[in-house]
Design an enzyme around this catalytic site. Sequence first.
Site, PDB file in Angstrom:
ATOM      1  N   LYS A   1       0.845  -1.205   0.000  1.00 47.29           N
ATOM      2  CA  LYS A   1       0.000   0.000   0.000  1.00 47.29           C
ATOM      3  C   LYS A   1       0.878   1.251   0.000  1.00 47.29           C
ATOM      4  CE  LYS A   1      -4.093   1.474   2.693  1.00 47.29           C
ATOM      5  NZ  LYS A   1      -4.934   1.085   3.837  1.00 47.29           N
TER       6      LYS A   1
ATOM      7  N   SER B   1      -9.827   1.261   2.841  1.00 48.10           N
ATOM      8  CA  SER B   1      -8.947   2.118   2.090  1.00 48.10           C
ATOM      9  C   SER B   1      -7.905   1.361   1.260  1.00 48.10           C
ATOM     10  CB  SER B   1      -8.235   3.096   3.013  1.00 48.10           C
ATOM     11  OG  SER B   1      -7.469   2.410   3.974  1.00 48.10           O
TER      12      SER B   1
ATOM     13  N   SER C   1     -10.113  -1.471   6.810  1.00 48.42           N
ATOM     14  CA  SER C   1      -9.507  -1.145   5.521  1.00 48.42           C
ATOM     15  C   SER C   1      -8.770  -2.260   4.809  1.00 48.42           C
ATOM     16  CB  SER C   1      -8.560   0.044   5.686  1.00 48.42           C
ATOM     17  OG  SER C   1      -9.311   1.212   5.905  1.00 48.42           O
TER      18      SER C   1
END
Lengths: 95, 475, 486
Positions: B68, B143, B167
């Site tokens: 990420k 997310s 997330s």
Amino acid sequence: MLDKAQVLHVARLARLELSDDEVDRMAAELSHVLDHIEKIRELDLEGVPPTSHVVDVVNVLRADEPTPPLPREVILAAAPEPLNDGFGVPSPGAQ
Amino acid sequence: MSDLIDLTAAQAAERIGAGEIDPAELFEAYRQRAAADELNAFTWVAEAPPTGDGRAQTPLKGVPIAAKDLFCTEGVPSQSGSRILEGYRPPYTATVIQKLADAGAPLLAKTNQDEFAMGSSNENSGFGPVLNPWDRRRVPGGSSGGSAAAVAAGLAPWAIGTDTGGSIRQPAALCGIVGLKPTYGACSRYGMIAFASSLDQAGPLTRDVTDAALILRNTIGRDPHDSTSLEFPGTIELPSAEDLKGIRLGVPEDLTGAEGGIEPGVMDNFKQTLALAQRLGASIEPCRLPHAPHALSAYYLIAPAEASANLARFDAVRYGLRVAGDEDLTTMYSRTREEGFGAEVKRRIMLGTYALSSGYYDAYYGTAQKVRTRIADDFRAAFERFDFIVTPTSPCTAFELGSKTDDPLAMYLNDFLAVPMSLAGIPAISIPSGLSDGLPVGFQLAGPAFSESRLIDAAYALERAIEFDGSPARG
Amino acid sequence: MAEYEPVIGLEIHVQLNTRTKMFCGCRLSSGDPPNIHTCPTCLGLPGALPVVNGRAIHFGIMIGLALGCEIAERSLFHRKNYFYPDLPKGYQISQYDVPLCLGGHLGDVRIHRVHLEEDAAKLNHLGTSGRIHGSDRSWVDFNRGGTPLVEIVTEPDIRSPEQAREWLILLRTTLRQLGVSDVDMSQGSLRCDANVSIRPAGTTQLGTKTELKNMNSFAFLERGVRAEIERQERLLAAGEEVVQETLHFDPVSGSLTPLRSKEEAHDYRYFPEPDLVPLLATEEMVAAARADLPAELPAERAQRFEQKLGLHADTAKLFAYRAELGDYFERALAAAGADGARNGDGALEPAELSNWIPQLVERIGSDADPATSNVTPESLATLATMVKAKEVSRDAAREVLTMLVQEGGDPRAIVQREGLGAITAEDDGLAEIVDRAIAADPAAADQVRSGNMKAIGPLVGFVMRETKGRADGGEITRLIRERLSS
């Protein structure tokens, strides 16, 4: 429940220069969210200790031993305004 | 080549170990797919495979991993999905990324995400939304939307993301893959661009439960750089369970019974999965988590409060975007942050600042932290009677892009099934449990702190029985 | 007009001399080139995290013990949130409502609290004066950022500018003896702000207080506090009110200017630091800190000087609070002990020896350290012993001291060289001079004969002049009276 003046005050604390539209929108959106969140204030939480720390650990301490620093040229490479081997900014007095 | 990308990471590692696959070839296969991505899943893709051949001796054998955007990766853009950090290349690497590299999983790419990990749809990214490979008109969740989409679409063998209020788990559910949030403190947060310090945790997004176990095993451990990281008691075992005999599952009706909360298709799938679990030998009973319905409210006070402080460092002084540098200091700060942060981030900074501000601390932040204590107590009590608590991961399947962006509260409500576990700091895993109207549905299992091995084992048994086929998303 | 009584509290920041910073392993620096002691943590880079320096905790507990505080069993770090270029994270990690130490006292001032925090970085200003006003661009050096700080807050127990200065000196001496800090005000390792208010004498309600900043020497502290008291008195006398504000004291002009507030009234939005875990001051930690305390702290030394050595209370405090004076005194005392034994004749009292220290200080400057002067403790002890043994008069000894300050050396040699040895009654010469004094001023002599002792002054003065101060005043007086009563 959050009026424009309050929004402006909080925006000042948070250093956000919101546009007029944003201030209005923010007042509405935050009020809407807070209306929902407010409900927790109705719970009976007498005597409940707040969770200030999640892990059940204390006294995480480090020995007083030096570690290698970052090279100055590396850290200044990211600076928006390198100045005198440091980080340039507008003078705080000039307001 | 399509054979290569159909392998799970564990399978690929085994073949590499057996000399059947060249890790450089594997890397290049994925690299090309990632570079040709149409889902906007990536913020950076490696230009070439890593040099050196040391990976033969490592546990992960050179199977590359996507990380990420918010993981600091030295010399590689690490922006946490935000324009305020556009192009920022940190001078150091996050501990878990280093551990993975040392374990033989080199960095393939950085994945797109909601800005500063704030969002449930990846529509809050400063670099454009990510598309769900199952249906490109829909969101992948957030997310860690880019990570989930990349793994689901076969653009990366596996990925590491972060979970603060769902997330990892929620995008995993919406993209039909596995996502695991470990016990808080199990993995180091050093080098993770912070959202909410007492909630953020790094975790795997993978094709299957075994891959998730492999990543977890190579990312846990106390880090002297992170005071809140712990030595994980015991080891992470690779799963092998074939049934769920003797496993007691609790269904928290305080959550699953929420009126109008869960889509009918998702609820149907949940019930089918419970029935399957029962056939595997599990016992299923309702359990109480009386304060869980308030978890979302507590979360949306605690997380923004911590975030408002964590994001104060973005002040145009040492790195990142600078606007109006020729104006006075306050203007430079305020205009930089106004332009550099997106709407959702600004909203949460405002909410968090308000919740901490003079006169409001006790009513908001203080109260939320008490609710949090109660939620943790509820789980502890439940785990005296149950091995795991189970829920659908997400109340809905992947929704259409733009369908919830007008109503922040509606977007926040996506998290209500995931957030209680985050507040309690306990581990939880989401596995794909089927489709509803052609879209993936996720099943969540949560266990007590440090129960990852047992949790993974149970999830594995269920996964075997479900036999979810994720290949349609890989095209 | 009502008499006002000043009410003063001090807020002191002490930089600890650990090897590394409070929350990271960067070295502490002084005068090094800018930005060479930084890392992701003290630069506030994204993703960085703090880790507490155990030695700073150790020093913090030592300070708490030395100040008689309660060491909190459990304390927390908090985030103090505000924006400023010298604050890289946009918050300072400090302690709020659960600090390391509460209560305590030092001398006659009570301590409110002691806590740990990190220092800000250094903001430098371009422009000719280097001052913030009149410069347009500033730049930040993060070497200092993250240095461990201990903040000590007193109760408002101080009642005069002099007392403020004296107490701060005591604190500095105490901390220096602990070895936890360089406590150098000119270098910034000891910083002091004052909270000042006044109230009608005899009342108990506190007046509005102002905060004084930028007093970076003991003298400036005293002057600044005095100036502020006077300013408040003038305000109240004019029927105006004291406004709560922060003032900057300029020692050159003596003026007090309101500091432009960095922002409006600060709302620091304190909350517990989630990146750190609670601090438990275990028995082992407290015992380890206690073991590192010096055998005797200044307040205890003052007591010993007064009670065991018989020094006057003020002298005892002066010597204890200014360790250099106390150290010098004790070395001289040790030397005198040996000397006294040799002379045999009634050993020198500590109080008597102590009187010579102010004489020395007068000659070398009140802020100087006697150990750096040309007068060794041994020679001061010798001089005092010679006076006690009447080998040299007090006046002559003062002359010798002046010479010792200028050239050093041995007092006996100087006395010999200058011919300053005492003239006593046994010397015939003295009796002869006394007779001449009486003959020169018969009026005074008659006065003395008739019982008016005050008139003896001019006669004594005559003899003193004739003997160039080598005769002891008391001896002269005795001789004159003897002569005149016969």
